[in-house]
Enzyme design. Structure first.
Site, PDB file in Angstrom:
ATOM      1  N   GLY A   1       0.831  -1.199   0.000  1.00  0.00           N
ATOM      2  CA  GLY A   1       0.000   0.000   0.000  1.00  0.00           C
ATOM      3  C   GLY A   1       0.867   1.251   0.000  1.00  0.00           C
ATOM      4  O   GLY A   1       1.969   1.261  -0.536  1.00  0.00           O
ATOM      5  N   GLU A   2       0.327   2.324   0.599  1.00  0.00           N
ATOM      6  CA  GLU A   2       1.004   3.627   0.713  1.00  0.00           C
ATOM      7  C   GLU A   2       1.111   4.360  -0.627  1.00  0.00           C
ATOM      8  O   GLU A   2       1.560   5.493  -0.674  1.00  0.00           O
ATOM      9  CB  GLU A   2       2.425   3.494   1.293  1.00  0.00           C
ATOM     10  CG  GLU A   2       2.521   2.831   2.642  1.00  0.00           C
ATOM     11  CD  GLU A   2       3.963   2.717   3.139  1.00  0.00           C
ATOM     12  OE1 GLU A   2       4.890   3.242   2.475  1.00  0.00           O
ATOM     13  OE2 GLU A   2       4.173   2.093   4.195  1.00  0.00           O
ATOM     14  N   GLY A   3       0.768   3.697  -1.741  1.00  0.00           N
ATOM     15  CA  GLY A   3       1.036   4.268  -3.053  1.00  0.00           C
ATOM     16  C   GLY A   3       2.355   3.819  -3.627  1.00  0.00           C
ATOM     17  O   GLY A   3       2.810   4.354  -4.649  1.00  0.00           O
TER      18      GLY A   3
END
Length: 343
Positions: A315-317
């Site tokens: 995640g997180e980008g």
């Protein structure tokens, strides 16, 4: 809500000319594969034979989930605000990859159960101190859901006004793979078992508990004659960070920006946005295939072919940031590579 956005399919008037320009480069037809698809897409978005990527921005939306306290995640809820602190200190994977690839990074507090105060790099858009526990009641009220969508849209409209035309989406929220699983199940028809994965690292017992809790939440919703209308599902099971991404994506498409779509949770927001405005997908570059099983159902529903398949599930980008150099490469070959005529 529909009346607040105007999203249309990019003008196809340049499509044939763009394809001809790509085909005339000094290479065999189709030899640059998905980069050719991305180049054509960005040319159509910008209605230009020489598109440009300006002021690329990563936005990481953070929010807490009431259901996290019921045990849908391997980690306690407090990890959300601790990771936001890590982002603000520059120490997370998304910070490293954004710095490496020239992406500005801002963190959006959509609804973290913590008071950060005013901080550089933090956008305070907090709706509440986390959502309600959807195993017992709707995660958010319709008013909260609409406020989150509007806030996300406002953030991106500000970026667009400043000259940004490419925005990457990331998220942080303990428990949000469970939300994404429920959204995916309700909106794609894939079985819940197909949509539920280990998230941040559940063992077999934890995975079984997560599935049972999500079945319970679905049972409550169905007993109340719950709708599969996208905004109803979002309010019922989503997080403030997911709702805010929906609004941000809609505003980005309205402003004819390039949207860099990360993995499972970001794609769940993209699915809701695309169900509201089917043209949204024409503005999206799907950056990677998540190791979360539910992402496969989402990608099928969105008819998306992601650029990377690295087994990522952070995640997180991070997938969006890692894929950005490929997006740059697509634009660069379109603009700079010789054609057979010029060569």
């Amino acid at each position: 809500m529909h009346s607040k956005f105007k999203i249309t399919t990019p003008d196809q008037g340049l499509a044939a000319t763009l394809q001809h320009k790509i085909d005339q480069k000094t290479k065999p037809l189709g030899a640059l594969g998905e980069l050719e698809v991305v180049a054509r897409k960005i040319g159509l978005i910008q209605h230009s034979l020489t598109p440009q990527l300006r002021q690329p921005q990563m936005l990481v939306f953070a929010g807490d989930h009431g259901a996290a306290k019921a045990g849908v995640s391997a980690f306690p809820q407090e990890v959300t605000w601790q990771m936001v602190e890590n982002f603000l200190a520059g120490g997370a994977a998304i910070n490293v990859f954004s710095r490496q690839n020239g992406l500005a990074l801002s963190v959006v507090d959509a609804g973290v159960a913590h008071d950060f105060g005013r901080r550089p790099g933090l956008i305070d858009a907090k709706i509440a101190l986390g959502t309600a526990n959807y195993i017992e009641q709707a995660a958010m009220t319709p008013v909260q859901c609409e406020a989150a969508i509007a806030s996300g849209a406002e953030i991106v409209r500000g970026l667009a006004a400043g000259g940004c035309n490419v925005v990457g989406f990331g998220e942080m929220g303990i428990g949000n793979t469970a939300s994404a699983s429920l959204i995916t199940h309700c909106l794609t028809g894939a079985s819940l078992a197909e949509c539920v994965g280990r998230g941040t690292g559940l063992d077999d017992a934890g995975l079984s508990r997560k599935q049972a809790l999500l079945e319970k939440a679905l049972g409550r919703y169905r007993a109340a004659a719950g709708s599969d209308e996208p905004l109803a599902v979002l309010a019922e099971f989503g997080g403030f960070e997911i709702a805010m991404m929906v609004g941000a994506m809609l505003a980005a498409a309205e402003a004819r920006m390039v949207l860099l779509i990360d993995g499972f949770i970001v794609s769940s927001a993209a699915l809701i946005a695309a169900r509201l405005f089917p043209a949204l997908g024409e503005y999206c570059v799907f950056c990677h295939r998540s190791a979360e099983p539910g992402h496969q159902a989402l990608l099928r529903a969105l008819e998306a072919a992601p650029l990377l398949d690295l087994g990522l599930r952070l995640g997180e980008g991070t997938g969006a940031a890692l894929a950005y150099p490929l997006v740059q490469a697509a634009v660069s070959f379109l603009n700079e590579m010789a054609s057979f005529a010029s060569a």
